[in-house]
Motif scaffolding. Structure first.
Motif, PDB file in Angstrom:
ATOM      1  N   ARG A   1      -8.685  21.917 -23.980  1.00 46.80           N
ATOM      2  CA  ARG A   1      -9.510  23.126 -24.012  1.00 46.80           C
ATOM      3  C   ARG A   1     -10.848  22.800 -24.655  1.00 46.80           C
ATOM      4  NH1 ARG A   1      -6.835  28.566 -26.047  1.00 46.80           N
ATOM      5  NH2 ARG A   1      -5.516  27.905 -24.332  1.00 46.80           N
ATOM      6  N   GLN A   2     -11.941  23.107 -23.944  1.00 44.40           N
ATOM      7  CA  GLN A   2     -13.290  22.859 -24.443  1.00 44.40           C
ATOM      8  C   GLN A   2     -14.070  24.160 -24.400  1.00 44.40           C
ATOM      9  OE1 GLN A   2     -14.960  19.768 -21.976  1.00 44.40           O
ATOM     10  NE2 GLN A   2     -13.806  18.175 -23.018  1.00 44.40           N
ATOM     11  N   TYR A   3     -14.947  24.337 -25.376  1.00 45.63           N
ATOM     12  CA  TYR A   3     -15.774  25.534 -25.447  1.00 45.63           C
ATOM     13  C   TYR A   3     -17.233  25.137 -25.313  1.00 45.63           C
ATOM     14  CZ  TYR A   3     -11.619  27.928 -27.054  1.00 45.63           C
ATOM     15  OH  TYR A   3     -10.363  28.451 -27.128  1.00 45.63           O
ATOM     16  N   PHE A   4     -18.004  25.984 -24.596  1.00 37.00           N
ATOM     17  CA  PHE A   4     -19.426  25.732 -24.390  1.00 37.00           C
ATOM     18  C   PHE A   4     -20.214  26.963 -24.816  1.00 37.00           C
ATOM     19  CE2 PHE A   4     -17.090  23.166 -21.331  1.00 37.00           C
ATOM     20  CZ  PHE A   4     -17.596  21.917 -21.601  1.00 37.00           C
ATOM     21  N   CYS A   5     -21.293  26.755 -25.572  1.00 37.00           N
ATOM     22  CA  CYS A   5     -22.112  27.865 -26.061  1.00 37.00           C
ATOM     23  C   CYS A   5     -22.769  28.598 -24.888  1.00 37.00           C
ATOM     24  CB  CYS A   5     -23.156  27.357 -27.045  1.00 37.00           C
ATOM     25  SG  CYS A   5     -24.448  26.329 -26.318  1.00 37.00           S
ATOM     26  N   ASP A   6     -23.308  29.771 -25.186  1.00 36.49           N
ATOM     27  CA  ASP A   6     -23.913  30.565 -24.127  1.00 36.49           C
ATOM     28  C   ASP A   6     -25.110  29.873 -23.492  1.00 36.49           C
ATOM     29  OD1 ASP A   6     -25.233  30.915 -26.537  1.00 36.49           O
ATOM     30  OD2 ASP A   6     -25.564  33.052 -26.272  1.00 36.49           O
TER      31      ASP A   6
ATOM     32  N   SER B   1      -2.071  28.524 -34.622  1.00 36.70           N
ATOM     33  CA  SER B   1      -1.997  27.611 -35.756  1.00 36.70           C
ATOM     34  C   SER B   1      -3.328  27.572 -36.498  1.00 36.70           C
ATOM     35  CB  SER B   1      -1.626  26.214 -35.276  1.00 36.70           C
ATOM     36  OG  SER B   1      -2.688  25.681 -34.528  1.00 36.70           O
ATOM     37  N   THR B   2      -3.307  26.985 -37.664  1.00 41.39           N
ATOM     38  CA  THR B   2      -4.543  26.871 -38.442  1.00 41.39           C
ATOM     39  C   THR B   2      -5.556  25.986 -37.744  1.00 41.39           C
ATOM     40  OG1 THR B   2      -3.563  25.095 -39.729  1.00 41.39           O
ATOM     41  CG2 THR B   2      -3.444  27.310 -40.662  1.00 41.39           C
ATOM     42  N   ALA B   3      -5.079  25.022 -36.943  1.00 42.41           N
ATOM     43  CA  ALA B   3      -6.014  24.150 -36.207  1.00 42.41           C
ATOM     44  C   ALA B   3      -6.811  24.955 -35.201  1.00 42.41           C
ATOM     45  CB  ALA B   3      -5.248  23.033 -35.511  1.00 42.41           C
ATOM     46  N   GLU B   4      -6.192  26.004 -34.608  1.00 44.87           N
ATOM     47  CA  GLU B   4      -6.884  26.818 -33.624  1.00 44.87           C
ATOM     48  C   GLU B   4      -7.874  27.767 -34.292  1.00 44.87           C
ATOM     49  OE1 GLU B   4      -4.549  28.625 -30.477  1.00 44.87           O
ATOM     50  OE2 GLU B   4      -2.892  27.375 -31.115  1.00 44.87           O
ATOM     51  N   ARG B   5      -7.684  28.079 -35.577  1.00 45.22           N
ATOM     52  CA  ARG B   5      -8.547  29.024 -36.271  1.00 45.22           C
ATOM     53  C   ARG B   5      -9.817  28.390 -36.810  1.00 45.22           C
ATOM     54  NH1 ARG B   5      -3.900  31.385 -39.836  1.00 45.22           N
ATOM     55  NH2 ARG B   5      -2.537  32.058 -38.176  1.00 45.22           N
ATOM     56  N   ARG B   6      -9.950  27.086 -36.711  1.00 41.87           N
ATOM     57  CA  ARG B   6     -11.149  26.444 -37.236  1.00 41.87           C
ATOM     58  C   ARG B   6     -12.365  26.849 -36.405  1.00 41.87           C
ATOM     59  NH1 ARG B   6      -8.808  21.258 -34.853  1.00 41.87           N
ATOM     60  NH2 ARG B   6      -9.966  21.075 -32.929  1.00 41.87           N
ATOM     61  N   ARG B   7     -13.525  26.654 -36.963  1.00 41.17           N
ATOM     62  CA  ARG B   7     -14.769  27.055 -36.309  1.00 41.17           C
ATOM     63  C   ARG B   7     -14.988  26.243 -35.037  1.00 41.17           C
ATOM     64  NH1 ARG B   7     -20.110  28.746 -39.210  1.00 41.17           N
ATOM     65  NH2 ARG B   7     -18.718  30.486 -39.479  1.00 41.17           N
ATOM     66  N   LEU B   8     -15.359  26.923 -33.969  1.00 45.07           N
ATOM     67  CA  LEU B   8     -15.600  26.261 -32.684  1.00 45.07           C
ATOM     68  C   LEU B   8     -16.975  25.609 -32.677  1.00 45.07           C
ATOM     69  CD1 LEU B   8     -14.295  28.971 -30.211  1.00 45.07           C
ATOM     70  CD2 LEU B   8     -13.111  26.957 -31.039  1.00 45.07           C
ATOM     71  N   VAL B   9     -17.062  24.511 -31.937  1.00 44.12           N
ATOM     72  CA  VAL B   9     -18.319  23.787 -31.760  1.00 44.12           C
ATOM     73  C   VAL B   9     -18.486  23.535 -30.266  1.00 44.12           C
ATOM     74  CG1 VAL B   9     -19.547  21.652 -32.290  1.00 44.12           C
ATOM     75  CG2 VAL B   9     -18.082  22.693 -34.010  1.00 44.12           C
ATOM     76  N   CYS B  10     -19.689  23.722 -29.751  1.00 45.27           N
ATOM     77  CA  CYS B  10     -19.959  23.501 -28.331  1.00 45.27           C
ATOM     78  C   CYS B  10     -19.670  22.044 -27.977  1.00 45.27           C
ATOM     79  CB  CYS B  10     -21.410  23.839 -28.012  1.00 45.27           C
ATOM     80  SG  CYS B  10     -21.865  23.543 -26.281  1.00 45.27           S
TER      81      CYS B  10
ATOM     82  N   CYS C   1     -23.437  20.477 -26.689  1.00 46.83           N
ATOM     83  CA  CYS C   1     -24.591  20.271 -27.569  1.00 46.83           C
ATOM     84  C   CYS C   1     -24.241  20.242 -29.057  1.00 46.83           C
ATOM     85  CB  CYS C   1     -25.639  21.353 -27.313  1.00 46.83           C
ATOM     86  SG  CYS C   1     -25.158  23.005 -27.856  1.00 46.83           S
ATOM     87  N   GLY C   2     -23.018  20.635 -29.412  1.00 51.12           N
ATOM     88  CA  GLY C   2     -22.591  20.574 -30.804  1.00 51.12           C
ATOM     89  C   GLY C   2     -22.954  21.786 -31.644  1.00 51.12           C
ATOM     90  N   THR C   3     -23.468  22.846 -31.028  1.00 49.42           N
ATOM     91  CA  THR C   3     -23.811  24.059 -31.763  1.00 49.42           C
ATOM     92  C   THR C   3     -22.541  24.723 -32.293  1.00 49.42           C
ATOM     93  OG1 THR C   3     -25.739  24.438 -30.364  1.00 49.42           O
ATOM     94  CG2 THR C   3     -24.882  26.345 -31.561  1.00 49.42           C
ATOM     95  N   PRO C   4     -22.496  25.063 -33.594  1.00 48.41           N
ATOM     96  CA  PRO C   4     -21.314  25.752 -34.126  1.00 48.41           C
ATOM     97  C   PRO C   4     -21.330  27.233 -33.748  1.00 48.41           C
ATOM     98  CG  PRO C   4     -22.892  25.366 -35.881  1.00 48.41           C
ATOM     99  CD  PRO C   4     -23.446  24.713 -34.636  1.00 48.41           C
ATOM    100  N   ALA C   5     -20.151  27.811 -33.580  1.00 50.47           N
ATOM    101  CA  ALA C   5     -20.023  29.232 -33.232  1.00 50.47           C
ATOM    102  C   ALA C   5     -20.251  30.084 -34.467  1.00 50.47           C
ATOM    103  CB  ALA C   5     -18.651  29.500 -32.655  1.00 50.47           C
ATOM    104  N   ASP C   6     -20.803  31.287 -34.276  1.00 48.73           N
ATOM    105  CA  ASP C   6     -21.033  32.216 -35.373  1.00 48.73           C
ATOM    106  C   ASP C   6     -19.763  32.955 -35.783  1.00 48.73           C
ATOM    107  OD1 ASP C   6     -23.707  31.550 -35.391  1.00 48.73           O
ATOM    108  OD2 ASP C   6     -24.269  33.173 -34.040  1.00 48.73           O
ATOM    109  N   SER C   7     -18.812  33.079 -34.853  1.00 41.18           N
ATOM    110  CA  SER C   7     -17.571  33.797 -35.126  1.00 41.18           C
ATOM    111  C   SER C   7     -16.392  32.976 -34.612  1.00 41.18           C
ATOM    112  CB  SER C   7     -17.607  35.166 -34.449  1.00 41.18           C
ATOM    113  OG  SER C   7     -17.661  35.022 -33.048  1.00 41.18           O
TER     114      SER C   7
END
Length: 70
Positions: free
Chosen positions: A46-51, A13-22, A25-31
């Motif tokens: 589902r949560q994403y964490f920066c490197d 969905s379009t909601a899944e295509r939005r830019r990810l944020v850690c 720490c709140g860092t936005p993803a580059d891709s």
């Protein structure tokens, strides 16, 4: 095995295509799907964490501790 509608990693969905944020720490993803980030499902969310956050908390992640314990 069948997947629920919209459960595919392709498209989605379009909601899944939005830019990810850690989630830490709140860092936005580059891709849209950064390969160096960690994905965790905690309490059905589902949560994403920066490197950087992933490296800092590697032992807790491998020990399967929820991010609230980091």
């Amino acid at each position: 095995m069948t997947s629920p509608p919209g459960g595919s990693d392709q498209g989605g969905s379009t909601a899944e295509r939005r830019r990810l944020v850690c989630a830490r720490c709140g860092t936005p993803a580059d891709s849209p799907q950064p390969v160096t980030w960690t994905c965790s499902v905690e309490n059905g969310i589902r949560q994403y964490f920066c490197d950087a956050c992933s490296r800092e908390n590697l032992r807790a992640i491998e020990g399967r501790l929820d991010s609230a314990w980091w």
